[in-house]
Motif scaffolding. Structure first.
Motif, PDB file in Angstrom:
ATOM      1  N   GLY A   1      11.438  19.929 -24.676  1.00  0.00           N
ATOM      2  CA  GLY A   1      10.749  20.972 -25.420  1.00  0.00           C
ATOM      3  C   GLY A   1      10.065  21.977 -24.524  1.00  0.00           C
ATOM      4  O   GLY A   1       9.479  21.626 -23.499  1.00  0.00           O
ATOM      5  N   LEU A   2      10.146  23.270 -24.936  1.00  0.00           N
ATOM      6  CA  LEU A   2       9.513  24.363 -24.191  1.00  0.00           C
ATOM      7  C   LEU A   2       8.387  25.025 -24.959  1.00  0.00           C
ATOM      8  O   LEU A   2       7.821  26.008 -24.480  1.00  0.00           O
ATOM      9  N   GLY A   3       8.065  24.536 -26.130  1.00  0.00           N
ATOM     10  CA  GLY A   3       6.972  25.111 -26.904  1.00  0.00           C
ATOM     11  C   GLY A   3       7.457  26.006 -28.028  1.00  0.00           C
ATOM     12  O   GLY A   3       8.663  26.284 -28.178  1.00  0.00           O
ATOM     13  N   PRO A   4       6.548  26.507 -28.873  1.00  0.00           N
ATOM     14  CA  PRO A   4       6.924  27.362 -30.018  1.00  0.00           C
ATOM     15  C   PRO A   4       7.522  28.692 -29.566  1.00  0.00           C
ATOM     16  O   PRO A   4       7.123  29.268 -28.559  1.00  0.00           O
TER      17      PRO A   4
ATOM     18  N   GLY B   1       0.781  -1.233   0.000  1.00  0.00           N
ATOM     19  CA  GLY B   1       0.000   0.000   0.000  1.00  0.00           C
ATOM     20  C   GLY B   1       0.803   1.269   0.000  1.00  0.00           C
ATOM     21  O   GLY B   1       0.378   2.254   0.623  1.00  0.00           O
ATOM     22  N   ALA B   2       1.947   1.303  -0.671  1.00  0.00           N
ATOM     23  CA  ALA B   2       2.742   2.535  -0.788  1.00  0.00           C
ATOM     24  C   ALA B   2       3.345   2.586  -2.180  1.00  0.00           C
ATOM     25  O   ALA B   2       3.798   1.556  -2.702  1.00  0.00           O
ATOM     26  N   LEU B   3       3.347   3.743  -2.795  1.00  0.00           N
ATOM     27  CA  LEU B   3       3.962   3.925  -4.102  1.00  0.00           C
ATOM     28  C   LEU B   3       4.393   5.376  -4.252  1.00  0.00           C
ATOM     29  O   LEU B   3       3.961   6.254  -3.485  1.00  0.00           O
ATOM     30  N   TRP B   4       5.222   5.622  -5.262  1.00  0.00           N
ATOM     31  CA  TRP B   4       5.746   6.969  -5.490  1.00  0.00           C
ATOM     32  C   TRP B   4       6.047   7.146  -6.967  1.00  0.00           C
ATOM     33  O   TRP B   4       6.266   6.170  -7.705  1.00  0.00           O
ATOM     34  N   VAL B   5       6.029   8.399  -7.408  1.00  0.00           N
ATOM     35  CA  VAL B   5       6.432   8.782  -8.761  1.00  0.00           C
ATOM     36  C   VAL B   5       7.272  10.044  -8.638  1.00  0.00           C
ATOM     37  O   VAL B   5       7.011  10.895  -7.783  1.00  0.00           O
ATOM     38  N   PRO B   6       8.304  10.192  -9.468  1.00  0.00           N
ATOM     39  CA  PRO B   6       9.161  11.377  -9.356  1.00  0.00           C
ATOM     40  C   PRO B   6       8.538  12.606  -9.999  1.00  0.00           C
ATOM     41  O   PRO B   6       7.687  12.515 -10.892  1.00  0.00           O
ATOM     42  N   ALA B   7       8.966  13.764  -9.538  1.00  0.00           N
ATOM     43  CA  ALA B   7       8.588  15.067 -10.086  1.00  0.00           C
ATOM     44  C   ALA B   7       9.770  16.011  -9.883  1.00  0.00           C
ATOM     45  O   ALA B   7      10.587  15.805  -8.979  1.00  0.00           O
ATOM     46  N   TYR B   8       9.852  17.051 -10.728  1.00  0.00           N
ATOM     47  CA  TYR B   8      11.029  17.925 -10.712  1.00  0.00           C
ATOM     48  C   TYR B   8      10.590  19.388 -10.839  1.00  0.00           C
ATOM     49  O   TYR B   8       9.477  19.702 -11.287  1.00  0.00           O
ATOM     50  N   ARG B   9      11.540  20.244 -10.457  1.00  0.00           N
ATOM     51  CA  ARG B   9      11.384  21.689 -10.657  1.00  0.00           C
ATOM     52  C   ARG B   9      12.737  22.236 -11.096  1.00  0.00           C
ATOM     53  O   ARG B   9      13.725  22.143 -10.354  1.00  0.00           O
ATOM     54  N   LEU B  10      12.779  22.814 -12.288  1.00  0.00           N
ATOM     55  CA  LEU B  10      14.017  23.314 -12.883  1.00  0.00           C
ATOM     56  C   LEU B  10      14.031  24.831 -12.833  1.00  0.00           C
ATOM     57  O   LEU B  10      13.104  25.488 -13.322  1.00  0.00           O
ATOM     58  N   SER B  11      15.092  25.382 -12.236  1.00  0.00           N
ATOM     59  CA  SER B  11      15.266  26.836 -12.153  1.00  0.00           C
ATOM     60  C   SER B  11      16.534  27.214 -12.893  1.00  0.00           C
ATOM     61  O   SER B  11      17.606  26.623 -12.659  1.00  0.00           O
ATOM     62  N   CYS B  12      16.421  28.185 -13.801  1.00  0.00           N
ATOM     63  CA  CYS B  12      17.580  28.614 -14.584  1.00  0.00           C
ATOM     64  C   CYS B  12      17.422  30.088 -14.940  1.00  0.00           C
ATOM     65  O   CYS B  12      16.362  30.688 -14.741  1.00  0.00           O
TER      66      CYS B  12
ATOM     67  N   PRO C   1       7.156  14.690 -14.537  1.00  0.00           N
ATOM     68  CA  PRO C   1       6.850  16.095 -14.840  1.00  0.00           C
ATOM     69  C   PRO C   1       7.905  17.030 -14.276  1.00  0.00           C
ATOM     70  O   PRO C   1       8.464  16.785 -13.197  1.00  0.00           O
ATOM     71  N   VAL C   2       8.183  18.109 -14.997  1.00  0.00           N
ATOM     72  CA  VAL C   2       9.156  19.100 -14.553  1.00  0.00           C
ATOM     73  C   VAL C   2       8.555  20.481 -14.762  1.00  0.00           C
ATOM     74  O   VAL C   2       8.012  20.788 -15.824  1.00  0.00           O
ATOM     75  N   GLU C   3       8.615  21.301 -13.715  1.00  0.00           N
ATOM     76  CA  GLU C   3       8.176  22.692 -13.779  1.00  0.00           C
ATOM     77  C   GLU C   3       9.391  23.565 -14.086  1.00  0.00           C
ATOM     78  O   GLU C   3      10.361  23.576 -13.323  1.00  0.00           O
ATOM     79  N   VAL C   4       9.318  24.280 -15.186  1.00  0.00           N
ATOM     80  CA  VAL C   4      10.445  25.098 -15.653  1.00  0.00           C
ATOM     81  C   VAL C   4      10.208  26.541 -15.215  1.00  0.00           C
ATOM     82  O   VAL C   4       9.154  27.128 -15.496  1.00  0.00           O
ATOM     83  N   THR C   5      11.196  27.098 -14.517  1.00  0.00           N
ATOM     84  CA  THR C   5      11.159  28.485 -14.067  1.00  0.00           C
ATOM     85  C   THR C   5      12.372  29.202 -14.628  1.00  0.00           C
ATOM     86  O   THR C   5      13.516  28.786 -14.388  1.00  0.00           O
ATOM     87  N   VAL C   6      12.153  30.264 -15.379  1.00  0.00           N
ATOM     88  CA  VAL C   6      13.224  31.040 -16.012  1.00  0.00           C
ATOM     89  C   VAL C   6      13.215  32.439 -15.409  1.00  0.00           C
ATOM     90  O   VAL C   6      12.186  33.127 -15.446  1.00  0.00           O
ATOM     91  N   ASP C   7      14.353  32.822 -14.827  1.00  0.00           N
ATOM     92  CA  ASP C   7      14.509  34.147 -14.207  1.00  0.00           C
ATOM     93  C   ASP C   7      13.441  34.397 -13.150  1.00  0.00           C
ATOM     94  O   ASP C   7      12.898  35.502 -13.011  1.00  0.00           O
ATOM     95  N   GLY C   8      13.125  33.346 -12.383  1.00  0.00           N
ATOM     96  CA  GLY C   8      12.163  33.483 -11.298  1.00  0.00           C
ATOM     97  C   GLY C   8      10.714  33.472 -11.712  1.00  0.00           C
ATOM     98  O   GLY C   8       9.839  33.590 -10.844  1.00  0.00           O
ATOM     99  N   GLU C   9      10.409  33.333 -12.995  1.00  0.00           N
ATOM    100  CA  GLU C   9       9.025  33.319 -13.468  1.00  0.00           C
ATOM    101  C   GLU C   9       8.701  31.934 -14.014  1.00  0.00           C
ATOM    102  O   GLU C   9       9.484  31.349 -14.770  1.00  0.00           O
ATOM    103  N   PHE C  10       7.523  31.430 -13.616  1.00  0.00           N
ATOM    104  CA  PHE C  10       7.102  30.110 -14.073  1.00  0.00           C
ATOM    105  C   PHE C  10       6.814  30.151 -15.569  1.00  0.00           C
ATOM    106  O   PHE C  10       6.102  31.040 -16.061  1.00  0.00           O
ATOM    107  N   LEU C  11       7.376  29.173 -16.291  1.00  0.00           N
ATOM    108  CA  LEU C  11       7.204  29.135 -17.738  1.00  0.00           C
ATOM    109  C   LEU C  11       6.163  28.098 -18.132  1.00  0.00           C
ATOM    110  O   LEU C  11       5.149  28.433 -18.759  1.00  0.00           O
ATOM    111  N   LEU C  12       6.380  26.844 -17.809  1.00  0.00           N
ATOM    112  CA  LEU C  12       5.442  25.787 -18.166  1.00  0.00           C
ATOM    113  C   LEU C  12       5.821  24.520 -17.425  1.00  0.00           C
ATOM    114  O   LEU C  12       6.876  24.438 -16.779  1.00  0.00           O
TER     115      LEU C  12
END
Length: 731
Positions: free
Chosen positions: A610-613, A232-243, A583-594
């Motif tokens: 990929g970060l989009g068009p 009855g225990a499981l986990w999945v990874p998640a990330y937050r990238l700051s640059c 999943p990874v949350e991308v933050t550029v210069d302190g602002e959330f991107l995607l």
């Protein structure tokens, strides 16, 4: 003064948990003084504990060791945790909802009853005129009464429905809170607790010191470590990238979404996450040698022993005493003498005359001892006293699962059998006809017995704690032998089934299970700080560690597929720890991107995210085809392809752009494809991803506000004999 039971009971604290791909391995610490007998009871274990997973050891260099560890379930006082209050609230609201629904249904019945009121004309008599006057005032009065009554009933119905909706909403909220509540508190009115009963051996120096002292020495204080597995225990990874723009490195914060419903809250534990399968077997295969000749290697010793000789004579006195009286059922008349209770007796019917029971066959004399200490075979019985063949009994202690008693009683060649089936039934009358099941249907034929040989007991036969001794009421070959007992208690099985329901929890967006992303390698990640995770079966985000990564920003364009430029981040993992997909949350210069999906990065790997068009960069593509012939007799068709790509950078800073094109690939030796441009083919394994055959690349740095034009060209030379009628070899 503490009682003796209180001194022997140690409280334990959950110290660390390792969460695997499914399931967890928990580690508890307990401290206390060891009594003289060395028996210690450690409390605090969950009900969902996996059977056979308990391990215990003594910490420190005291020289003591644990000689026995077993799990016991004991009853406790009624629990006073939060789930009990929520459960009582749900029960109260359920009763209130049922009462409100009953009132609403009763009101609907009244409305239907009043709405069914209609005027009924009296019966027509013979002397009545053909046309009679209708009392209109009575009809209108009844209609006014029905309308007025229905108006009041409908107003009351609206109030009841509003009250029913309110109670239903409160019941739904309370049920959701109960479903999300922690399962650490007991769920029954009489709580049960799981504890570990340990036997400690105080070795060497401690015992000598205690024996040397004239006065009784104080109890020795030790620290124990208990380890056990729970489902009855499981986990999945998640990330937050700051640059930051223009930097060549960034900070990748690794987090994990953990859900557990193990039955105990993880409060202030050191958490570790592993991608391995907790239930995967790790036993190494063993290849045994094959020997030719009379001398064979001695078999490995095991705990199995052949049943002792004369085991059947142990129950001769019990059988001679006759059948046990059946207990009388209240409200049912007793059966007549000589008639079995429940068979042939009818309430109120006369009892038949008692029938004397046939005399029991005399028991044979004990078998004389054979030379060498072995028991001799029993004498052959006359046909009248010989019992009829009995069906093979279920597998017992001393044989492999699924084998007949013959395999269990096998012995070396030349050794007579000690106490066979005839000795087991020497004092009982022989049954007539084939044996029948309790329902009256004949017993199905038993499978054929395997070839005689040395017994091969299974793991269940050697689990001494789970073996049960069959009593004298057992017939056949089970009497007086040890057999595997019933499985573990159903309450623990229900707790484990409830805990395993967490595996069906929907995953967060872009999440990938660890076993799918780890591949054939197993990794472990240790959290930097202690954390709290309640046993509520919902996702909780935990910060694991911070990993430095190398990155650079690149723009990618494939104008032959889509005339759009995409922004990407090229990540490089320079550590010795793998990064799993998630999943990874991308933050550029302190602002959330995607939020995007991070692929699996092995140590030293480079991948593109990929970060989009990129709306500030434009790309256009044009093509031109020129067809001609060449050769001595113009027997070769030449298709000259030209590709023109234009780029315009409308961003405020310089960018690096990679433009991808493709040329045809042929498997015909006579068809040639020649490059006539400055593009380059990607080197195998040099880039962050795999390229398809025929891929060509342009890489250029484009300043802010600048434009660039790229020219590509390739020729396809096809012999005339390779041309297809009606085909298209130009694209």
């Amino acid at each position: 003064m503490k009682s003796e039971a209180a001194e022997h009971r140690w409280e334990s604290t959950l110290d660390s948990v390792v969460v695997y791909a499914q399931g967890a391995l928990c580690r508890r610490l307990a401290r206390g003084s060891v009594p003289p007998d060395g028996k210690v009871r450690v409390t605090g274990l969950p009900r969902s504990l996996e059977p056979g997973s308990l391990r215990a050891r003594v910490l420190g260099a005291s020289g003591a060791r644990v000689t026995e560890a077993r799990v016991e379930v004991e009853a406790g006082a009624p629990g006073a945790g939060t789930p009990d209050g929520l459960r009582r609230e749900v029960e109260r609201l359920t009763e209130a909802h049922a009462a409100a629904q009953a009132r609403r249904d009763r009101q609907l019945g009244l409305i239907a009853e009043v709405g069914g009121l209609k005027p009924v004309a009296p019966a027509r008599r013979e002397d009545d005129p053909p046309h009679r006057r209708t009392p209109v005032d009575a009809w209108l009065g009844l209609a006014d009464f029905v309308d007025e009554r229905l108006e009041r009933l409908h107003a009351r119905l609206a109030e009841l429905e509003q009250a029913l909706d309110s109670v239903a909403h409160e019941l739904a909220v309370a049920g959701d809170r109960l479903a999300r509540a922690s399962t650490d508190a007991p769920s029954a009115h009489v709580g049960t607790a799981v504890c570990a009963v340990l036997s400690l051996d105080l070795a060497g120096g401690v015992k000598e010191e205690q024996e040397a002292e004239a006065e009784p020495a104080p109890d020795v204080r030790l620290e124990l470590e208990l380890e056990y597995a729970v489902p009855g225990a499981l986990w999945v990874p998640a990330y937050r990238l700051s640059c930051h723009q223009g930097d060549t490195d960034g900070r990748l914060l690794m987090r994990a979404s953990v859900a557990q419903r193990t039955g105990e809250d993880w409060s202030g534990v050191r958490l570790a996450l592993a991608t391995a399968d907790l239930r995967r077997g790790n036993d190494l295969p063993r290849l045994r040698s094959i020997r030719l000749g009379r001398r064979q290697a001695a078999p490995a010793p095991s705990g199995w022993r052949e049943p002792p000789a004369g085991l059947a004579d142990l129950f001769s006195g019990y059988d001679a005493a006759g059948p046990r009286p059946r207990p009388r059922v209240p409200g049912r008349p007793a059966a007549a003498a000589g008639t079995p209770a429940g068979f042939g007796a009818r309430p109120g019917a006369g009892a038949p005359a008692p029938t004397p029971a046939p005399p029991a066959a005399p028991a044979p004399p004990p078998a004389p001892a054979a030379p060498g200490g072995a028991a001799a075979a029993p004498p052959e019985l006359p046909p009248s006293a010989a019992p009829s063949p009995q069906p093979p009994a279920p597998q017992g202690y001393g044989a492999a699962p699924g084998t007949a008693p013959r395999a269990r009683s096998a012995r070396p060649a030349g050794r007579p059998r000690a106490g066979g089936a005839a000795a087991s039934f020497a004092g009982a009358p022989a049954p007539a006809g084939p044996p029948a099941a309790p329902g009256g249907s004949p017993v199905p034929p038993a499978p054929p017995a395997p070839a005689a040989g040395p017994p091969r007991p299974g793991g269940a036969d050697l689990d001494y704690a789970a073996l049960v001794l069959s009593g004298p009421d057992e017939r056949g070959a089970r009497r007086g032998l040890l057999f595997p007992g019933a499985p573990s208690d159903p309450v623990a099985q229900a707790h484990r089934r409830r805990a395993e329901e967490v595996a069906s929890l929907p995953l967060p967006g872009h999440a990938v299970r660890p076993r799918e992303s780890a591949g054939s390698f197993d990794h472990r990640f240790d959290a930097a700080a202690r954390t709290d995770i309640p046993s509520d079966g919902t996702w909780h985000t935990v910060t694991v560690t911070e990993i430095p990564v190398g990155l650079r920003t690149e723009h990618l364009a494939v104008p032959s597929v889509e005339q759009t430029v995409y922004a990407t981040l090229v990540l490089s993992n320079a550590t010795d720890q793998a990064l799993l997909a998630g999943p990874v949350e991308v933050t550029v210069d302190g602002e959330f991107l995607l939020t995007t999906a991070l692929p699996t990065l092995a140590p030293g790997a480079v991948r593109r995210v990929g970060l989009g068009p990129a709306e500030g960069i434009r790309v256009t593509r044009r093509t031109h085809l020129n067809e001609s012939t060449s050769g001595l007799r113009n027997n070769t068709t030449v298709l000259d392809h030209r590709v023109h790509v234009e780029l315009a950078n409308g961003l405020a800073g310089p960018v690096t752009i990679e433009v991808r094109e493709r040329i045809p690939v042929t498997s015909e030796p006579d068809v040639r494809i020649e490059d006539r441009a400055d593009w380059k083919a990607p080197e195998p394994g040099a880039g962050p991803e795999h390229h398809a055959p025929g891929t060509r690349l342009w890489r250029l740095d484009l300043p802010a506000g600048a434009t660039a034009a790229l020219e590509g060209r390739y020729e396809i030379r096809i012999p005339t004999g390779k041309a297809l009628a009606g085909g298209n070899r130009r694209s």
